[in-house]
Design a protein around this motif. Structure first.
Motif, PDB file in Angstrom:
ATOM      1  N   TYR B  95       0.846  -1.187   0.000  1.00 35.20           N
ATOM      2  CA  TYR B  95       0.000   0.000   0.000  1.00 35.20           C
ATOM      3  C   TYR B  95       0.884   1.240   0.000  1.00 35.20           C
ATOM      4  CZ  TYR B  95      -3.106   3.489   2.242  1.00 35.20           C
ATOM      5  OH  TYR B  95      -3.824   4.615   2.578  1.00 35.20           O
ATOM      6  N   PRO B  97       0.425   5.021   0.805  1.00 31.66           N
ATOM      7  CA  PRO B  97      -0.570   5.963   1.325  1.00 31.66           C
ATOM      8  C   PRO B  97      -0.383   7.341   0.709  1.00 31.66           C
ATOM      9  CG  PRO B  97       1.199   5.709   2.896  1.00 31.66           C
ATOM     10  CD  PRO B  97       1.510   4.789   1.753  1.00 31.66           C
ATOM     11  N   SER B 109      16.066   7.441   7.775  1.00 31.74           N
ATOM     12  CA  SER B 109      16.588   7.830   6.471  1.00 31.74           C
ATOM     13  C   SER B 109      15.728   7.180   5.389  1.00 31.74           C
ATOM     14  CB  SER B 109      18.028   7.372   6.337  1.00 31.74           C
ATOM     15  OG  SER B 109      18.079   5.966   6.377  1.00 31.74           O
ATOM     16  N   VAL B 113      13.291   3.766   5.682  1.00 29.06           N
ATOM     17  CA  VAL B 113      11.873   3.673   5.315  1.00 29.06           C
ATOM     18  C   VAL B 113      11.661   2.514   4.336  1.00 29.06           C
ATOM     19  CG1 VAL B 113       9.963   4.852   4.191  1.00 29.06           C
ATOM     20  CG2 VAL B 113      11.428   6.106   5.758  1.00 29.06           C
ATOM     21  N   GLY B 150      20.881   7.947   2.581  1.00 31.13           N
ATOM     22  CA  GLY B 150      21.126   8.314   3.969  1.00 31.13           C
ATOM     23  C   GLY B 150      20.419   9.578   4.416  1.00 31.13           C
ATOM     24  N   ARG B 151      19.669  10.200   3.515  1.00 29.91           N
ATOM     25  CA  ARG B 151      19.015  11.472   3.831  1.00 29.91           C
ATOM     26  C   ARG B 151      17.791  11.248   4.718  1.00 29.91           C
ATOM     27  NH1 ARG B 151      18.452  16.363   0.654  1.00 29.91           N
ATOM     28  NH2 ARG B 151      20.415  15.878  -0.371  1.00 29.91           N
ATOM     29  N   GLN B 152      17.659  12.103   5.740  1.00 25.99           N
ATOM     30  CA  GLN B 152      16.485  11.999   6.614  1.00 25.99           C
ATOM     31  C   GLN B 152      15.228  12.245   5.766  1.00 25.99           C
ATOM     32  OE1 GLN B 152      14.371  14.646   8.258  1.00 25.99           O
ATOM     33  NE2 GLN B 152      13.302  13.076   9.399  1.00 25.99           N
ATOM     34  N   ILE B 153      14.202  11.490   6.013  1.00 26.37           N
ATOM     35  CA  ILE B 153      13.035  11.433   5.133  1.00 26.37           C
ATOM     36  C   ILE B 153      12.353  12.800   4.967  1.00 26.37           C
ATOM     37  CG2 ILE B 153      11.620  10.584   7.056  1.00 26.37           C
ATOM     38  CD1 ILE B 153      11.165   9.489   3.462  1.00 26.37           C
ATOM     39  N   ARG B 155      13.796  15.619   4.847  1.00 27.49           N
ATOM     40  CA  ARG B 155      14.625  16.571   4.129  1.00 27.49           C
ATOM     41  C   ARG B 155      14.681  16.267   2.629  1.00 27.49           C
ATOM     42  NH1 ARG B 155      19.977  17.708   6.008  1.00 27.49           N
ATOM     43  NH2 ARG B 155      19.554  19.631   4.886  1.00 27.49           N
ATOM     44  N   PHE B 165       8.537   5.996  -0.878  1.00 29.46           N
ATOM     45  CA  PHE B 165       7.406   5.138  -0.511  1.00 29.46           C
ATOM     46  C   PHE B 165       7.114   4.104  -1.593  1.00 29.46           C
ATOM     47  CE2 PHE B 165       6.828   8.462   2.558  1.00 29.46           C
ATOM     48  CZ  PHE B 165       6.551   7.707   3.675  1.00 29.46           C
ATOM     49  N   ARG B 168       9.538   1.436  -0.967  1.00 31.02           N
ATOM     50  CA  ARG B 168       9.128   0.616   0.169  1.00 31.02           C
ATOM     51  C   ARG B 168       8.091  -0.421  -0.274  1.00 31.02           C
ATOM     52  NH1 ARG B 168       6.084   3.104   5.379  1.00 31.02           N
ATOM     53  NH2 ARG B 168       4.365   3.253   3.902  1.00 31.02           N
ATOM     54  N   ALA B 188       8.149  15.989 -12.649  1.00 33.99           N
ATOM     55  CA  ALA B 188       8.094  15.155 -13.854  1.00 33.99           C
ATOM     56  C   ALA B 188       8.937  13.885 -13.695  1.00 33.99           C
ATOM     57  CB  ALA B 188       8.568  15.962 -15.056  1.00 33.99           C
ATOM     58  N   ALA B 189      10.118  14.019 -13.074  1.00 34.40           N
ATOM     59  CA  ALA B 189      10.992  12.850 -12.923  1.00 34.40           C
ATOM     60  C   ALA B 189      10.311  11.776 -12.081  1.00 34.40           C
ATOM     61  CB  ALA B 189      12.309  13.266 -12.273  1.00 34.40           C
TER      62      ALA B 189
END
Lengths: 397, 267
Positions: B95, B97, B109, B113, B150-153, B155, B165, B168, B188-189
């Motif tokens: 799913y 969301p 990060s 996720v 490694g980027r916090q989600i 940011r 997502f 995931r 667009a990407a």
């Protein structure tokens, strides 16, 4: 005095003191780790409802103890009483939240004050009874390490260890529920039960810590360490470890201090120690700390000013504002008579070329250009491949 | 004259084919208080297709998906997934969301996720291991996000978050993907990445059911469509569904006449 403090901290302050200190450290670690999850779930205040709701339970257990066997000072019995009314308090909060239109914070405030009021009434009643050991009940309000027996400290430490173990086992599950409840539900996880387990652990930490830290301040033990740790890391696993370390540190130093100063309420001393760790983190944490943030802002402003100043100079004007003038002057790009120096001419030319290349790049690839900040100090040659640079250059000419 | 004979009532049954439909819904009804959001919906999703759920705002599109997943209680009806119950089919569903439902400040990060997509496989009480992280990075690569592992989600940009997502969901290796407006407000990407991934999973044999709001792209991105406005208006291939008459029935006055013609014409 410092010698004595050092002796206590290195567990040479006597058998009882050392055991108590170990118990308080375990409690601090447990509070920090379990606090992480209620903090991330945005339910940190529920622990305040729990702690205040324990007081009628403590008083009732004391009364029960005196009627049964004479002394009401059995810690296990008192903890059981505390847990009973603490759980009742949580249930009341949840019932009010689910069945009325009141939000959770209102429910918490209501339950907290009503239960605490009931507890105070019972305590006053106990004082009129002149039963033995009733003076010890006051330590449940503000906490005391001096009143803690070695056996009691072992009970506290052991229970904290069990709670820590359970929390670590469920780390991944608690984390996913706090981050994205719906996703956890689509995995088929029992979200409500996991929440219940989390509150159960919170209840455990609060009740076993009552006599040491006191119910008024124990919320600090589950809130301050996670919040302080949050300044240092963006990884859940590290957040949990750091919160545990900070909580343990607060227990160790705060517990040691309170052993040294038995007249001070232990809870207050431990909480102030934790607060010192918090303030230190708030100020000095790299990236997320206040000082790092201010430095970064300052750096960006100076960088922007230097770009502004150099571009103006390249076009034959003076830097357009005070800050950009001072920045280029300070770097020796302008002399005292506002004449462009040799290095200034070089820097301005370079900046103009960079700016032109970026402009062409932005026009050609607006999507990709979003990834690059105009304030990044790196020259374009370092971030884009040479063939693209060549293409951009041919377009400028 | 005889009085008219009553026909005995036969409750609709889930199909009992040899290969059961990825999603079979009978009489699904969901209401918020006394206001129906989905009314008496019967639907069989075709296998291995990209299916758009379209309809005006408040037509119950998201609600339908959430009810299928058991995230909101339904008043009536039942749902079969690959011929079994939701409980038995959990591991075969993924799913995505709407972006608003998570805590963006959370200490996780992009890679963390995506690794959550493996939680079902990892199992309770077990930690995320190095090979799980490697797997998560592979899925990030499929959506072009490997540089941001490694980027916090919080940011990441909106489109980048959406791709995380998506990764995931890919990590869940599902046979049925349910997506709630994945194209809303993305660049667009990201739009291209989502379309490519949808086609990839279709080739691999999965079915995608996707709430979609942009009628102009339905014909380009999807094979089938379910047209919903509380009740089911119709379903079928996009060519069958995207007609002026059907759109008029679903959207009523909410689409201008000219718009309807433009959309119906494009297919």
């Amino acid at each position: 005095m410092p010698d004595e403090f050092f002796a206590i901290l290195t567990f040479q302050g006597g058998y009882n003191t050392s055991i108590v200190l170990v118990g308080v450290i375990a409690l601090g670690i447990g509070g920090g780790i379990i606090g992480v999850f209620s903090f991330l779930r945005k339910r940190a205040l529920i622990s305040d409802a729990i702690s205040h709701a324990t007081l009628p339970g403590v008083a009732s257990a004391f009364l029960l103890g005196t009627t049964l066997g004479g002394s009401g000072q059995n810690l296990a019995l008192l903890i059981a009483g505390a847990a009973a009314t603490g759980a009742l308090g949580v249930l009341c909060v949840q019932w009010i939240r689910d069945h009325t239109r009141l939000p959770e914070d209102t429910a918490i405030g209501t339950v907290l004050s009503v239960f605490f009021g009931l507890g105070i009434v019972l305590l006053s009643h106990i004082q009129t009874l002149q039963a033995s050991g009733q003076a010890g009940l006051n330590s449940f309000l503000l906490g005391s390490t001096a009143a803690l027996m070695a056996g009691e400290a072992q009970l506290v430490g052991g229970a904290a260890l069990i709670a820590i173990l359970i929390a670590l086992l469920l780390l991944k599950e608690f984390g996913a529920v706090a981050f994205d409840e719906e996703f956890a539900a689509t995995l088929g996880w029992p979200v409500a039960q996991l929440d219940l387990a989390m509150i159960g652990l919170l209840l455990a930490i609060v009740t076993i810590g009552l006599k040491t830290v006191g119910l008024v301040l124990i919320i600090a033990l589950v809130i301050i360490p996670p919040v302080a740790a949050h300044f240092w890391t963006i990884k859940l696993s590290r957040l949990v470890v750091l919160a545990g370390v900070f909580g343990g540190l607060a227990g160790w130093i705060g517990g040691g201090l309170s052993a040294l100063l038995p007249d001070m309420p232990a809870g207050a001393v431990i909480v102030l120690t934790a607060a010192a760790i918090f303030v230190f983190s708030l100020l000095f944490a790299p990236r997320r700390g206040v000082i790092a943030w201010v430095m970064r802002q300052l750096h960006l402003r100076i960088r922007a000013a230097s770009v502004r100043g150099l571009l103006a100079m390249a076009a034959g004007y003076l830097p357009p504002d005070n800050l950009s003038y001072r920045v280029v002057r300070l770097r020796g790009y302008l002399d005292g008579d506002a004449r462009i120096t040799e290095s200034g001419a070089r820097a301005a030319g370079k900046m103009r070329r960079q700016n032109q290349l970026w402009q062409v790049y932005r026009n050609r690839h607006p999507d990709a250009a979003l990834a690059f900040s105009p304030l990044a100090a790196k020259p374009i040659e370092d971030v884009l491949p040479p063939d693209i640079i060549a293409a951009l250059e041919s377009e400028i000419r | 004259m005889n009085p008219p004979r009553l026909i005995p009532f036969e409750p609709s049954q889930p199909r009992n084919d040899i290969s059961p439909s990825p999603l079979s819904v009978r009489g699904l009804t969901v209401a918020y208080d006394d206001k129906p959001a989905v009314w008496n919906l019967d639907y069989d999703a075709p296998d291995r297709r990209l299916i758009a759920i379209i309809g005006p705002n408040g037509a119950g599109k998201s609600t339908m998906i959430k009810a299928i997943l058991g995230l909101v209680p339904s008043l009536a009806g039942h749902v079969r997934i690959f011929g079994t119950t939701l409980r038995q089919a959990r591991r075969r569903i993924a799913y995505i969301p709407q972006r608003t439902s998570v805590d963006w400040d959370f200490p996780a990060s992009a890679e963390d996720v995506v690794a959550m997509g493996l939680y079902g496989k990892i199992g309770w009480f077990r930690p995320v291991r190095r090979r799980h992280r490697a797997l998560a990075r592979e899925h990030l690569e499929r959506v072009g996000m490997e540089d941001f592992a490694g980027r916090q989600i919080g940011r990441l940009s909106g489109g980048q978050q959406q791709r995380v997502f998506l990764a995931r969901a890919l990590a869940q290796k599902a046979d049925l993907y349910l997506m709630d407006e994945p194209f809303a407000g993305v660049d667009a990407a990201t739009e291209r990445a989502i379309v490519n991934v949808m086609r990839e999973v279709r080739t691999a044999g999965s079915t995608v059911l996707c709430v979609h709001h942009d009628l102009r792209t339905v014909g380009d991105y999807f094979d089938h469509a379910l047209v919903l406005n509380i009740r089911k208006i119709t379903d079928g291939t996009v060519d069958e569904v995207l007609t002026g008459d059907i759109l008029q029935r679903a959207y009523g006055g909410r689409l201008a006449e000219t718009e309807i013609h433009a959309i119906a014409h494009t297919t």
